[in-house]
Design an enzyme around this catalytic site. Sequence first.
Site, PDB file in Angstrom:
ATOM      1  N   ASP A  23      21.897  -0.315 -32.076  1.00 39.43           N
ATOM      2  CA  ASP A  23      21.708  -2.000 -31.348  1.00 39.43           C
ATOM      3  C   ASP A  23      21.321  -1.493 -29.671  1.00 39.43           C
ATOM      4  OD1 ASP A  23      20.723  -2.672 -34.085  1.00 39.43           O
ATOM      5  OD2 ASP A  23      21.937  -4.202 -33.816  1.00 39.43           O
ATOM      6  N   LYS A 108      15.612  -2.377 -38.161  1.00 43.53           N
ATOM      7  CA  LYS A 108      15.929  -3.361 -39.253  1.00 43.53           C
ATOM      8  C   LYS A 108      15.711  -5.179 -38.905  1.00 43.53           C
ATOM      9  CE  LYS A 108      20.623  -2.876 -36.574  1.00 43.53           C
ATOM     10  NZ  LYS A 108      21.465  -3.491 -36.823  1.00 43.53           N
ATOM     11  N   CYS A 156      27.295  -4.708 -35.841  1.00 39.60           N
ATOM     12  CA  CYS A 156      26.510  -3.713 -36.016  1.00 39.60           C
ATOM     13  C   CYS A 156      26.977  -2.306 -36.544  1.00 39.60           C
ATOM     14  CB  CYS A 156      25.235  -3.856 -35.675  1.00 39.60           C
ATOM     15  SG  CYS A 156      24.268  -5.871 -36.201  1.00 39.60           S
TER      16      CYS A 156
HETATM   17  C1  VGL Z   1      24.282  -7.235 -33.723  1.00 42.30           C
HETATM   18  C2  VGL Z   1      24.842  -9.934 -34.026  1.00 42.30           C
HETATM   19  C3  VGL Z   1      23.729 -10.505 -34.916  1.00 42.30           C
HETATM   20  C4  VGL Z   1      24.738  -6.330 -33.394  1.00 42.30           C
HETATM   21  C5  VGL Z   1      22.948  -7.598 -34.322  1.00 42.30           C
HETATM   22  O1  VGL Z   1      23.834  -5.807 -33.369  1.00 42.30           O
HETATM   23  O2  VGL Z   1      25.879  -6.332 -33.801  1.00 42.30           O
HETATM   24  N1  VGL Z   1      24.988  -8.993 -33.692  1.00 42.30           N
HETATM   25  N2  VGL Z   1      23.186  -9.588 -34.995  1.00 42.30           N
END
Ligand code: VGL
Length: 203
Positions: A23, A108, A156
């Site tokens: 991410d 995702k 994540c």
């Molecule tokens: C994430 C919060 C909500 C991340 C994803 O990528 O760590 N954090 N969704």
Amino acid sequence: MAETPAPTAATDYDTRTALVVVDVQNDFADPDGSLFVRGGDAVVDLVNDEIERARAAGAFVVYTQDWHPPETPHFVTDGGTWPVHCVRDTWGAELHPSLTVDGPVVRKGTGGEDGYSGFSMQDPDSGEVSPTGLDDLLRERDIERVVAVGLALDVCVKATALDAIDLGYDTSVVVDATAPVDLEPGDGERAVEAMQTAGATIR
Ligand code: VGL
């Protein structure tokens, strides 16, 4: 008793190792992002260094990308936890422009699920867990070891590392190439402890 070898400074990569870049997207890594992770911008260069090392050793590099519909129970606007972030086809969902992209991207949360782990998504209503396809990509390549970097350490990256361990991969996390959201102070440290307790090597 066998002596535990001292951890090496650099991570060892080979063709049976996958570097999973979690991410590294504008909403997390750009100070203007809607869920900017403090230090997330500084992490991009360190992640790129890791990618270079991995590629040089013939390791597989794969990326995850949060890719949400505009409305999902994952968002605070629909009763969830998080500000609206990584909405598909928007700037915030794009991988950071400085990130070296040299491998497939696994999306995702595409159907409105909570997509914390790169390996699995969970329906927020039914709790049903479904795979993202990352495990298949790794199995096809006979990958045995996973190295996780990216954002965010305590969300994540942690979920991805814990799933990798459950799936049987020898798992390590390069903590310098991550940063925590720290929704609660100390979440980052607790995430490191949880991953270590579960069997991850922390670099
Ligand atoms: C994430 C919060 C909500 C991340 C994803 O990528 O760590 N954090 N969704």
